[in-house]
Design a protein around this motif. Structure first.
Motif, PDB file in Angstrom:
ATOM      1  N   ASN A 144     -68.910  58.469 -37.246  1.00 34.32           N
ATOM      2  CA  ASN A 144     -70.294  57.971 -37.054  1.00 34.32           C
ATOM      3  C   ASN A 144     -70.115  56.462 -37.590  1.00 34.32           C
ATOM      4  O   ASN A 144     -70.548  55.613 -36.905  1.00 34.32           O
ATOM      5  CB  ASN A 144     -71.248  58.740 -37.624  1.00 34.32           C
ATOM      6  CG  ASN A 144     -72.646  58.304 -37.172  1.00 34.32           C
ATOM      7  OD1 ASN A 144     -73.312  57.495 -37.854  1.00 34.32           O
ATOM      8  ND2 ASN A 144     -73.192  58.660 -36.421  1.00 34.32           N
ATOM      9  N   LEU A 185     -67.382  45.347 -22.755  1.00 35.94           N
ATOM     10  CA  LEU A 185     -67.870  45.688 -24.030  1.00 35.94           C
ATOM     11  C   LEU A 185     -69.036  46.706 -23.736  1.00 35.94           C
ATOM     12  O   LEU A 185     -69.602  47.205 -24.557  1.00 35.94           O
ATOM     13  CB  LEU A 185     -68.440  44.777 -24.894  1.00 35.94           C
ATOM     14  CG  LEU A 185     -67.362  43.922 -25.630  1.00 35.94           C
ATOM     15  CD1 LEU A 185     -67.824  42.852 -26.393  1.00 35.94           C
ATOM     16  CD2 LEU A 185     -66.214  44.641 -26.383  1.00 35.94           C
ATOM     17  N   GLY A 231     -70.404  62.455 -35.266  1.00 34.61           N
ATOM     18  CA  GLY A 231     -71.744  62.635 -36.005  1.00 34.61           C
ATOM     19  C   GLY A 231     -72.350  63.996 -35.816  1.00 34.61           C
ATOM     20  O   GLY A 231     -73.014  64.370 -36.687  1.00 34.61           O
ATOM     21  N   HIS A 233     -77.545  57.624 -25.427  1.00 34.60           N
ATOM     22  CA  HIS A 233     -77.871  56.706 -26.402  1.00 34.60           C
ATOM     23  C   HIS A 233     -79.546  56.844 -26.340  1.00 34.60           C
ATOM     24  O   HIS A 233     -80.113  56.866 -25.430  1.00 34.60           O
ATOM     25  CB  HIS A 233     -77.483  55.393 -26.240  1.00 34.60           C
ATOM     26  CG  HIS A 233     -77.667  54.604 -27.501  1.00 34.60           C
ATOM     27  ND1 HIS A 233     -78.874  54.314 -28.207  1.00 34.60           N
ATOM     28  CD2 HIS A 233     -76.758  53.995 -28.541  1.00 34.60           C
ATOM     29  CE1 HIS A 233     -78.499  53.535 -29.477  1.00 34.60           C
ATOM     30  NE2 HIS A 233     -77.416  53.565 -29.452  1.00 34.60           N
ATOM     31  N   VAL A 266     -68.534  49.265 -34.718  1.00 40.32           N
ATOM     32  CA  VAL A 266     -68.296  48.859 -33.529  1.00 40.32           C
ATOM     33  C   VAL A 266     -69.534  48.244 -32.807  1.00 40.32           C
ATOM     34  O   VAL A 266     -69.490  47.119 -32.278  1.00 40.32           O
ATOM     35  CB  VAL A 266     -67.297  49.558 -32.983  1.00 40.32           C
ATOM     36  CG1 VAL A 266     -67.179  49.390 -31.300  1.00 40.32           C
ATOM     37  CG2 VAL A 266     -66.081  49.876 -33.375  1.00 40.32           C
ATOM     38  N   GLU A 267     -70.389  49.140 -32.662  1.00 39.47           N
ATOM     39  CA  GLU A 267     -71.611  48.809 -31.926  1.00 39.47           C
ATOM     40  C   GLU A 267     -72.219  47.535 -32.573  1.00 39.47           C
ATOM     41  O   GLU A 267     -72.677  46.765 -31.959  1.00 39.47           O
ATOM     42  CB  GLU A 267     -72.511  50.010 -32.125  1.00 39.47           C
ATOM     43  CG  GLU A 267     -73.794  50.097 -31.172  1.00 39.47           C
ATOM     44  CD  GLU A 267     -74.921  50.951 -31.592  1.00 39.47           C
ATOM     45  OE1 GLU A 267     -74.290  52.199 -31.757  1.00 39.47           O
ATOM     46  OE2 GLU A 267     -76.060  50.568 -31.503  1.00 39.47           O
ATOM     47  N   GLY A 268     -72.401  47.602 -34.045  1.00 45.15           N
ATOM     48  CA  GLY A 268     -72.887  46.281 -34.578  1.00 45.15           C
ATOM     49  C   GLY A 268     -72.312  45.272 -34.451  1.00 45.15           C
ATOM     50  O   GLY A 268     -72.813  44.011 -34.163  1.00 45.15           O
ATOM     51  N   GLY A 307     -70.489  44.499 -31.665  1.00 40.71           N
ATOM     52  CA  GLY A 307     -70.709  44.279 -30.086  1.00 40.71           C
ATOM     53  C   GLY A 307     -71.990  43.571 -30.187  1.00 40.71           C
ATOM     54  O   GLY A 307     -72.189  42.271 -29.522  1.00 40.71           O
ATOM     55  N   LYS A 308     -73.102  43.990 -30.734  1.00 44.76           N
ATOM     56  CA  LYS A 308     -74.440  43.439 -30.843  1.00 44.76           C
ATOM     57  C   LYS A 308     -74.293  42.108 -31.293  1.00 44.76           C
ATOM     58  O   LYS A 308     -75.119  41.328 -30.905  1.00 44.76           O
ATOM     59  CB  LYS A 308     -75.445  44.264 -31.562  1.00 44.76           C
ATOM     60  CG  LYS A 308     -75.714  45.569 -30.932  1.00 44.76           C
ATOM     61  CD  LYS A 308     -76.562  46.527 -31.658  1.00 44.76           C
ATOM     62  CE  LYS A 308     -78.375  46.191 -31.616  1.00 44.76           C
ATOM     63  NZ  LYS A 308     -78.820  47.283 -30.804  1.00 44.76           N
ATOM     64  N   LYS A 359     -70.517  53.200 -35.278  1.00 45.03           N
ATOM     65  CA  LYS A 359     -71.667  52.333 -35.333  1.00 45.03           C
ATOM     66  C   LYS A 359     -71.448  50.916 -35.881  1.00 45.03           C
ATOM     67  O   LYS A 359     -72.111  49.811 -35.405  1.00 45.03           O
ATOM     68  CB  LYS A 359     -72.866  52.786 -36.473  1.00 45.03           C
ATOM     69  CG  LYS A 359     -73.347  54.252 -36.142  1.00 45.03           C
ATOM     70  CD  LYS A 359     -74.625  54.281 -35.177  1.00 45.03           C
ATOM     71  CE  LYS A 359     -75.153  55.556 -34.816  1.00 45.03           C
ATOM     72  NZ  LYS A 359     -75.777  56.160 -36.427  1.00 45.03           N
TER      73      LYS A 359
END
Lengths: 341, 341
Positions: A234, A279, A146, A300, A240-242, A244-245, A238
């Motif tokens: 980026n 995770l 990013g 973060h 991957v983050e989404g 996981g969430k 993100k």
């Protein structure tokens, strides 16, 4: 004593969780101290809540804060008494200061890093490098994720070198395997930028290039380093983050549906926790900003104490393991000497 | 009777799983038939294994196959008797043929689609559009996810229109909310391509533009359509896929560790299945290739029968819901008329 400078005012949960997290790190590791920059009264109030060794804590009072609404370049120039500018200036000038940790505005950390701390000689563009948990139970270093939305092939080559140096210095990877993140594994895949970067990586004797990789290989593959331009890096991070969430939200929903599912959770909580642990980003610390003359870790924005603590330890380890020197050595030992932006 | 043409030789599990999957679809839905293209003897052998209504099945024998090793443009031109070329030609020429489904080489499906079936008048670049499962229990349409590695702002605007038309026609989305996938939610984020695309999307009265979105919003957000250039869209898609595969690998590992964890699985299998179902790509069918004069569905190369069946049904529904006509209407009703590549 080695000193980690911590921006006490950066992030959604500052200063409470930042102070708490740094104190946790002091309890986990010896031989270093923490210097907080920020609103002294609020920092002291938080310090008073947790027993700690006062000889390992300093506070430098600042009257200003940089927020996500500030324009980074302008904020770094005008908010001279902000926790971020004061902290980075300390890092630059105090020989005992080893690293800087902030959960504040990414843009301000990046701009401040370049303006106040400066690049290692020869580095074209510093880059953000988080560790993504992978299926092998280790981490894949994703660089850049990013800092640089628009790149040249030479930047990507340097990202590979800097992230490899980081892998060697901080995670005992002897020969980090490097993949180039594109839209297919074949050599000709991607746009001109990635095709040219592929050739540079292939020709570079200082890195272990494994060829092109796809997004799925970040978590489910066998490379140690995934090199990306900052824009798609980026998006990968993100995405991957989404995912996981979403997984964790669905599990919560499924296990809270009714009494039977709550009982099921009790049975399986150890395994579910095993998944959650693997995770868990927070545990892995923040993104290191590679290519600066000193160690900077960006945590973060939503970090709580359990994410700040590993970020502080990560910063300390990177310093003790000679991250900056390793990057310098790898940059100057190879083919990159002749190149220029 | 409406006819779905199925490439029986495309994909890792052809023709067995392809034939099996198409027969499943015939059992689930009435009023359509399947026309297989490929090696007749092998297809007939597979057909013989499953009871089915023979009046709803045709086979067109072909002697050639296009593989992932073929160069798409060359293969489409030279392998005239391949299951893909014969199938697409049938789709174009047979007025009863409604759609074409293939799990074969993506490159060959894309090239064949453009060369043999042709673009809708005014479409600059056709685009691949899969549905990604999201936290709301529905799907986010990601367009483009790999047909166009290099894009212009006008292409992205058309991707938004075509995917919105697809949402309306196939999933009863009345006003699909469209997000532009970049490296941040602020309007100025991204490179020049995405900044210019943002302005075009904002000014377009035919779509419901919700602004820039980040990778995490694909699964964990509130848009119906995520517009992306084919390079970063592909990276997002595969990143999410890798995360899903990693989650399922870790769960398997955790629950198979020992007797206690196997018992825990028995308790929680309903909830784990709930998660697996929500994340199951196969169930959602394949990626529709939007912008062609007829419906083309590209199923994942590793598709088994349980993924081919929904792909066939998806193709049928897209045809019955007038996907191509809806795209034509949305393209010509608005501002896009004046634009050119």
């Amino acid at each position: 004593m080695v000193k980690i400078v911590v921006d006490a005012m950066g992030g959604d949960n500052a200063p409470e969780e930042i102070v708490k997290g740094a104190l946790l790190a002091l309890r986990e590791r010896e031989n270093f101290s923490v210097l907080f920059t920020g609103d002294e009264a609020r920092i002291r109030a938080e310090l008073a809540k947790t027993p700690h060794d006062a000889s390992r804590v300093e506070v430098r009072h600042c009257t200003e804060e940089i927020t996500n609404d500030d324009v980074p370049t302008h904020a770094i120039r005008s908010k001279r008494d902000s926790s971020l500018v004061v902290g980075m200036t300390l890092l630059k000038e105090d020989p005992e200061a080893a690293a800087f940790v902030s959960a504040g505005s990414t843009g301000a950390v990046l701009t401040g890093g370049i303006m106040l701390i400066g690049r290692i000689k020869g580095v074209l563009r510093p880059a953000l490098c988080p560790g993504i948990p992978n299926v092998r139970g280790s981490r894949t270093l994703l660089c850049d994720c990013g800092a640089n939305a628009e790149c040249k092939p030479q930047y990507l080559e340097q990202f590979a070198i800097m992230a490899s140096a980081y892998g060697k210095a901080a995670f005992h990877m002897e020969h980090p395997r490097v993949g180039l993140l594109t839209n297919g594994t074949e050599e000709h895949k991607g746009d001109t930028l990635h095709q040219e970067a592929h050739q540079l990586l292939k020709a570079n004797p200082n890195i272990e290039f494994a060829g092109n990789i796809e997004g799925r290989d970040i978590m489910f593959g066998d490379v140690d380093v995934a090199v990306a331009d900052g824009f798609s890096g980026n998006i990968a991070l993100k995405s991957v983050e989404g995912c996981g969430k979403t997984v964790s939200a669905i599990l919560k929903r499924e296990f809270k549906k009714n009494l039977a599912s709550k009982l099921a959770y009790l049975c399986a909580r150890k395994q579910i926790k095993g998944l959650a642990d693997m995770l868990d980003y927070a545990k892995l610390g923040g993104s290191v900003f590679l290519g600066l003359k000193k160690v900077v870790v960006k945590s973060h924005g939503s970090s709580k104490a359990n994410a700040i603590c590993p970020s502080v330890i990560q910063a300390l380890d990177a310093y003790n393991n000679r991250l900056v020197e390793t990057i310098e050595e790898m940059l100057t030992s190879g083919a990159l000497e002749k190149q220029d932006a």
